[in-house]
Design an enzyme around this catalytic site. Structure first.
Site, PDB file in Angstrom:
ATOM      1  N   ASN A   9      10.800  -0.231  -7.014  1.00  0.00           N
ATOM      2  CA  ASN A   9      12.158  -0.622  -7.411  1.00  0.00           C
ATOM      3  C   ASN A   9      12.377  -0.315  -8.888  1.00  0.00           C
ATOM      4  O   ASN A   9      13.401  -0.682  -9.449  1.00  0.00           O
ATOM      5  CB  ASN A   9      12.357  -2.127  -7.178  1.00  0.00           C
ATOM      6  CG  ASN A   9      12.532  -2.432  -5.702  1.00  0.00           C
ATOM      7  OD1 ASN A   9      13.327  -1.789  -5.022  1.00  0.00           O
ATOM      8  ND2 ASN A   9      11.767  -3.397  -5.201  1.00  0.00           N
ATOM      9  N   ASP A  70       0.928   1.293  -8.871  1.00  0.00           N
ATOM     10  CA  ASP A  70       0.760   0.066  -9.641  1.00  0.00           C
ATOM     11  C   ASP A  70       0.182   0.478 -10.982  1.00  0.00           C
ATOM     12  O   ASP A  70      -0.799   1.232 -11.049  1.00  0.00           O
ATOM     13  CB  ASP A  70      -0.133  -0.963  -8.949  1.00  0.00           C
ATOM     14  CG  ASP A  70       0.145  -2.349  -9.537  1.00  0.00           C
ATOM     15  OD1 ASP A  70       1.276  -2.841  -9.389  1.00  0.00           O
ATOM     16  OD2 ASP A  70      -0.755  -2.925 -10.181  1.00  0.00           O
ATOM     17  N   SER A  71       0.827   0.042 -12.027  1.00  0.00           N
ATOM     18  CA  SER A  71       0.446   0.547 -13.340  1.00  0.00           C
ATOM     19  C   SER A  71       0.621  -0.533 -14.395  1.00  0.00           C
ATOM     20  O   SER A  71       1.179  -1.591 -14.110  1.00  0.00           O
ATOM     21  CB  SER A  71       1.304   1.772 -13.679  1.00  0.00           C
ATOM     22  OG  SER A  71       2.671   1.505 -13.430  1.00  0.00           O
ATOM     23  N   PHE A 153      10.303   4.044 -20.800  1.00  0.00           N
ATOM     24  CA  PHE A 153      10.671   2.694 -20.377  1.00  0.00           C
ATOM     25  C   PHE A 153       9.534   1.746 -20.739  1.00  0.00           C
ATOM     26  O   PHE A 153       8.494   2.162 -21.279  1.00  0.00           O
ATOM     27  CB  PHE A 153      10.972   2.682 -18.874  1.00  0.00           C
ATOM     28  CG  PHE A 153       9.771   2.934 -17.988  1.00  0.00           C
ATOM     29  CD1 PHE A 153       9.120   1.879 -17.366  1.00  0.00           C
ATOM     30  CD2 PHE A 153       9.268   4.224 -17.788  1.00  0.00           C
ATOM     31  CE1 PHE A 153       8.006   2.097 -16.560  1.00  0.00           C
ATOM     32  CE2 PHE A 153       8.154   4.449 -16.978  1.00  0.00           C
ATOM     33  CZ  PHE A 153       7.527   3.378 -16.366  1.00  0.00           C
ATOM     34  N   TYR A 155       6.671  -0.331 -21.986  1.00  0.00           N
ATOM     35  CA  TYR A 155       5.895  -0.433 -23.234  1.00  0.00           C
ATOM     36  C   TYR A 155       5.821   0.889 -24.006  1.00  0.00           C
ATOM     37  O   TYR A 155       5.088   0.988 -24.990  1.00  0.00           O
ATOM     38  CB  TYR A 155       4.476  -0.922 -22.912  1.00  0.00           C
ATOM     39  CG  TYR A 155       4.461  -2.307 -22.295  1.00  0.00           C
ATOM     40  CD1 TYR A 155       4.586  -3.441 -23.086  1.00  0.00           C
ATOM     41  CD2 TYR A 155       4.353  -2.486 -20.918  1.00  0.00           C
ATOM     42  CE1 TYR A 155       4.601  -4.717 -22.518  1.00  0.00           C
ATOM     43  CE2 TYR A 155       4.367  -3.755 -20.345  1.00  0.00           C
ATOM     44  CZ  TYR A 155       4.495  -4.858 -21.147  1.00  0.00           C
ATOM     45  OH  TYR A 155       4.512  -6.120 -20.596  1.00  0.00           O
ATOM     46  N   ARG A 183       0.488   8.378 -15.119  1.00  0.00           N
ATOM     47  CA  ARG A 183       1.200   8.586 -13.847  1.00  0.00           C
ATOM     48  C   ARG A 183       1.079  10.047 -13.407  1.00  0.00           C
ATOM     49  O   ARG A 183       0.875  10.339 -12.228  1.00  0.00           O
ATOM     50  CB  ARG A 183       2.666   8.179 -14.028  1.00  0.00           C
ATOM     51  CG  ARG A 183       3.503   8.207 -12.762  1.00  0.00           C
ATOM     52  CD  ARG A 183       4.770   7.371 -12.898  1.00  0.00           C
ATOM     53  NE  ARG A 183       4.449   5.970 -13.051  1.00  0.00           N
ATOM     54  CZ  ARG A 183       4.493   5.297 -14.211  1.00  0.00           C
ATOM     55  NH1 ARG A 183       4.902   5.879 -15.319  1.00  0.00           N
ATOM     56  NH2 ARG A 183       4.138   4.028 -14.262  1.00  0.00           N
TER      57      ARG A 183
HETATM   58  P1  ITT Z   1       7.417  -1.626  -8.671  1.00  0.00           P
HETATM   59  O1  ITT Z   1       6.336  -2.628  -8.345  1.00  0.00           O
HETATM   60  O2  ITT Z   1       8.677  -1.824  -7.897  1.00  0.00           O
HETATM   61  O3  ITT Z   1       6.919  -0.201  -8.613  1.00  0.00           O
HETATM   62  P2  ITT Z   1       7.169  -2.692 -11.365  1.00  0.00           P
HETATM   63  O4  ITT Z   1       7.840  -2.380 -12.666  1.00  0.00           O
HETATM   64  O5  ITT Z   1       7.089  -4.146 -10.953  1.00  0.00           O
HETATM   65  O6  ITT Z   1       7.872  -1.824 -10.224  1.00  0.00           O
HETATM   66  P3  ITT Z   1       4.286  -2.601 -11.670  1.00  0.00           P
HETATM   67  O7  ITT Z   1       4.040  -3.898 -11.015  1.00  0.00           O
HETATM   68  O8  ITT Z   1       3.377  -1.453 -11.354  1.00  0.00           O
HETATM   69  O9  ITT Z   1       5.746  -2.047 -11.359  1.00  0.00           O
HETATM   70  O10 ITT Z   1       4.308  -2.827 -13.239  1.00  0.00           O
HETATM   71  C1  ITT Z   1       4.259  -1.738 -14.083  1.00  0.00           C
HETATM   72  C2  ITT Z   1       4.668  -2.160 -15.472  1.00  0.00           C
HETATM   73  O11 ITT Z   1       3.752  -1.566 -16.410  1.00  0.00           O
HETATM   74  C3  ITT Z   1       6.023  -1.601 -15.814  1.00  0.00           C
HETATM   75  O12 ITT Z   1       7.056  -2.486 -15.424  1.00  0.00           O
HETATM   76  C4  ITT Z   1       5.906  -1.403 -17.316  1.00  0.00           C
HETATM   77  O13 ITT Z   1       6.079  -2.632 -17.953  1.00  0.00           O
HETATM   78  C5  ITT Z   1       4.435  -1.012 -17.491  1.00  0.00           C
HETATM   79  N1  ITT Z   1       4.287   0.457 -17.444  1.00  0.00           N
HETATM   80  C6  ITT Z   1       3.702   1.183 -16.458  1.00  0.00           C
HETATM   81  N2  ITT Z   1       3.784   2.493 -16.707  1.00  0.00           N
HETATM   82  C7  ITT Z   1       4.453   2.611 -17.864  1.00  0.00           C
HETATM   83  C8  ITT Z   1       4.875   3.719 -18.628  1.00  0.00           C
HETATM   84  O14 ITT Z   1       4.673   4.956 -18.222  1.00  0.00           O
HETATM   85  N3  ITT Z   1       5.531   3.479 -19.751  1.00  0.00           N
HETATM   86  C9  ITT Z   1       5.783   2.230 -20.157  1.00  0.00           C
HETATM   87  N4  ITT Z   1       5.439   1.121 -19.502  1.00  0.00           N
HETATM   88  C10 ITT Z   1       4.770   1.306 -18.351  1.00  0.00           C
END
Ligand code: ITT
Length: 214
Positions: A9, A70-71, A153, A155, A183
């Protein structure tokens, strides 16, 4: 064309994913595009467990091939926080300007060699036959001294990459981040898995057609 759902999302992620997988012979749909409104409980203890939970939940629901990401950000000085809680850190709805400033303040006065951090991304790919495969990508960097940049987006404005002398939010083009990012690395590896699956399936279909016409 093969339909693949990306179970996210997060619009920021989705933009990057579309960019990175551009050129593949697939129709890539976000949850929204696929008309799926679901709140998946990410109750795993690792990035990998959470990616698998997201991909398998949507795969069971739709019977289609589903990818999930998941990131998050691991800051060594904060004992790898926010980690798997990156999106929920300080509250799901707290603006990133606040989350980012909090981390900057926590590391105020900390020497350069103790500011190391990394972005981690695990992509899970679930196939309708019950198999799930995961791949991981990591981007090493450190926490900047101040918020800088407006691209990307989350961080990105505090994640400094020494090799490029800027944060991931200051990279001159989104192409650069999407070439070197956690990613991009995970997706590149998953792309190989998908291509192998699609080739195997094409071959099976040809064999089937062959045996049907006998
Ligand atoms: P979905 O689960 O729907 O995919 P989410 O935002 O909740 O969306 P995550 O649980 O994987 O996803 O959380 C990932 C968070 O980590 C994301 O919201 C950012 O705060 C951070 N993040 C991950 N990749 C990033 C990036 O490339 N640049 C900046 N922040 C990142």
């Amino acid at each position: 064309m093969k339909r693949i759902i990306f179970a996210t999302n997060n619009e920021g992620k989705m933009d990057e994913i579309r960019d990175i997988l551009n050129g593949m012979e697939i129709e890539l749909l976000s949850l929204k595009d696929a008309g799926i409104d679901i709140d998946i409980k990410e109750n795993g203890k690792t990035f990998e467990e959470n990616a698998v939970i997201k991909a398998e939940t949507v795969c069971k629901l739709t019977g289609e091939i589903v990818l999930a990401d998941d990131s998050g950000l691991e800051v060594d000085y904060l004992v790898k926080a926010p980690g798997i809680y990156s999106s929920r850190f300080l509250g799901e709805d707290t603006p990133y300007s606040v989350k980012n400033q909090y981390i900057i303040d926590k590391l105020k006065g900390i020497e350069d060699d103790k500011r190391s951090a990394r972005f981690v991304c695990v992509i899970a790919c679930s196939f309708p036959d019950g198999i799930t495969v995961t791949r991981t990508g990591i981007l090493e960097g450190c926490i900047a001294k101040e918020i800088s940049g407006t691209n990307g987006f989350g961080y990105d404005p505090i994640f400094y990459v020494p090799e490029y002398n800027c944060t991931t939010a200051e990279m001159p083009t989104s192409e650069l981040k999407n070439k070197i990012s956690h990613r991009a690395k995970a997706l590149k590896a998953i792309k190989e898995v998908l291509l192998e699956y699609m080739t195997q399936h094409e071959n099976q279909e040809i064999e089937h057609e062959g045996s049907d016409s006998k």
